[in-house]
Design an enzyme around this catalytic site. Structure first.
Site, PDB file in Angstrom:
ATOM      1  N   HIS A 144    -108.893  83.289  58.707  1.00 33.95           N
ATOM      2  CA  HIS A 144    -110.178  82.566  58.637  1.00 33.95           C
ATOM      3  C   HIS A 144    -110.938  82.875  57.341  1.00 33.95           C
ATOM      4  CE1 HIS A 144    -113.160  80.229  60.949  1.00 33.95           C
ATOM      5  NE2 HIS A 144    -114.111  81.027  60.512  1.00 33.95           N
TER       6      HIS A 144
ATOM      7  N   ASP B 277    -105.645  82.577  62.426  1.00 31.72           N
ATOM      8  CA  ASP B 277    -107.111  82.652  62.497  1.00 31.72           C
ATOM      9  C   ASP B 277    -107.492  83.040  63.925  1.00 31.72           C
ATOM     10  OD1 ASP B 277    -109.826  82.048  62.822  1.00 31.72           O
ATOM     11  OD2 ASP B 277    -109.737  80.333  61.458  1.00 31.72           O
TER      12      ASP B 277
ATOM     13  N   SER C 288    -115.659  76.575  58.696  1.00 32.55           N
ATOM     14  CA  SER C 288    -116.054  77.127  59.989  1.00 32.55           C
ATOM     15  C   SER C 288    -117.323  76.427  60.490  1.00 32.55           C
ATOM     16  CB  SER C 288    -116.204  78.646  59.876  1.00 32.55           C
ATOM     17  OG  SER C 288    -116.269  79.246  61.145  1.00 32.55           O
TER      18      SER C 288
END
Lengths: 292, 292
Positions: free
Chosen positions: B268, B231, B153
């Site tokens: 995620h 996600d 991320s």
């Protein structure tokens, strides 16, 4: 619908299903996670064996799901993993949330007989009975007649205790840092006293070190245990006492079959558990009739 | 002593070392975890390659250490893993703890130029410079001249950005759900605006999609990226934009070398990261000169 699906998480090559349901044993809503390995989708009815993982004090189903790392091995061998919660929650019993090692998060896998707890704290009947029966209906491709059991700390005790009390039900049993002789340690005394009262004969009915000589099953698997030498609950507090279980196995069907491994330097955490999950997975896979 | 050892955890076949030190870049105490694989103890000086793992928003060094499962692969191939923190903490800047995606836990791997943050929020120089130099001295058997970089991320963006800005320093770069084009998404605009001010040319100097065409290195590894279709930061919020990085690679040295994989159903979380760590470990091992 018996279960409500809160989340379906893609992880490794299978799916982790987070479920809730109303338990008739605990009279509360209960959480449970189920990992369905990659083999699940294309399998036939009642073909995927099950490993029941009982967690330790304070844990929810999520801790081990995220940190124990069973998933790649479940995919490798083709078994499902069931992660029950460690107690009823929100039973509205006075004091249930006051202690980290009694009450919420600490059901100790017994059926309580002390009145205050007896209505809800029925984790023994829940994990070995109701939960499995209901999950068999919810997931018909799982085969709850081909099941093994494992767990950590309080859950390691719960696995050993449940194995001995249910002859020939579980194909194999293993444990990570289990509380082997709860009658003789502070955690066991606090929980057995609280849930079962002062009559110690009731305690013996759940203590692995007491139960090993009374086992009535004909199937005698090896019992696989790992305990870290840097685990403070082992070396400092004497809560685990694996030596007592080994000593009690002498002269029983399990003599020479308790593989209790003290592993140098490992502690009580998931860093320890995950390090040995691969070995425990291979062990259970053999008894569950699964090859690589 | 440059570092203080807070804990040495035995995990898998190596050791996870939890360290703190006083950073000259951030002017704060910083936390960092280092996983030393099983090969470390018996190795010679400067022989163990390093993988730098940059974490995402809110994370400390502990999240990935416990949940990403690099350890078994680090043991398999023989590389160390360094897990830095995601920001200074306790810098006593007004408002630093007010937002989950700016300030503490969200250093965004830049050297801030906005006065309020410029003294402490120097995570770019910290992770690519000071931290590596100090760890090389602390752990002489590690070889920080043979290093690769990865992250998740915000940390995936940090890995890509740091790779492009340091030609030939990192042998390979991969990312899990990276923020590929921060200039064009809300997270990037908030953080670049906050740390770098309103001049967008300063933003471009950190944006992977801007940097890919400006890369001056001669070593052109494949770039490995995984992003889950479930996600929400990808499909709902358009924070990740991997398509923009692939489009920007056209006509550059990296044309055809950005392996951006959309994986069906993954989210995620660390359930997603850990599912693909094995593939990323094999990829980096190849560039780090390690065989199985």
């Amino acid at each position: 619908m018996s279960f409500t699906t809160d989340a379906t998480l893609f992880t490794f090559e299978g799916k982790l299903i987070k479920l809730t349901h109303d338990s008739t044993e605990t009279k509360t809503k209960m959480n449970v996670n189920v990992y369905l390995p990659k083999q699940y989708e294309t399998s036939s009815e009642k073909t995927i064996p099950v490993l029941l993982y009982l967690s330790g004090l304070t844990c929810t189903p999520n801790n081990a799901s995220e940190k124990a790392f069973w998933q790649p091995f479940a995919d490798q061998y083709g078994f499902a993993v069931v992660f029950p919660d460690t107690s009823p929650r929100g039973a509205a019993i006075e004091g249930e949330d006051e202690s980290w090692d009694f009450g919420s998060g600490a059901g100790f896998y017994v059926d309580a007989t002390v009145e205050k707890w007896a209505k809800n704290y029925r984790m023994y009947s829940y994990v070995h009975g109701e939960l499995q029966e209901k999950l068999q209906i919810e997931f018909p491709k799982l085969d709850f007649s081909t099941i093994s059991i494992t767990g950590h700390s309080m859950g390691g005790y719960g696995a050993l205790s449940g194995f001995f009390k249910n002859p020939n039900k579980y194909k194999s049993v293993s444990a990570f840092a289990p509380i082997c002789n709860p009658i003789e340690c502070q955690w066991g005394q606090k929980n057995f006293g609280g849930y079962l009262g002062e009559d110690k004969s009731a305690w013996a009915a759940y203590d692995p070190t007491e139960l090993i000589s009374k086992y009535e099953g004909s199937e005698i698997p090896e019992i696989l245990i790992h305990t870290g030498t840097a685990d403070p609950f082992y070396h400092r507090d004497a809560q685990l006492l694996p030596e007592n279980l080994v000593a009690a196995s002498k002269g029983t069907k399990f003599e020479g079959k308790v593989s209790s491994n003290l592993v140098e330097g490992y502690d009580h955490s998931y860093y320890f558990i995950s390090s040995f999950v691969g070995q425990h997975a291979a062990y259970h896979a053999k008894y569950l009739g699964l090859s690589k």
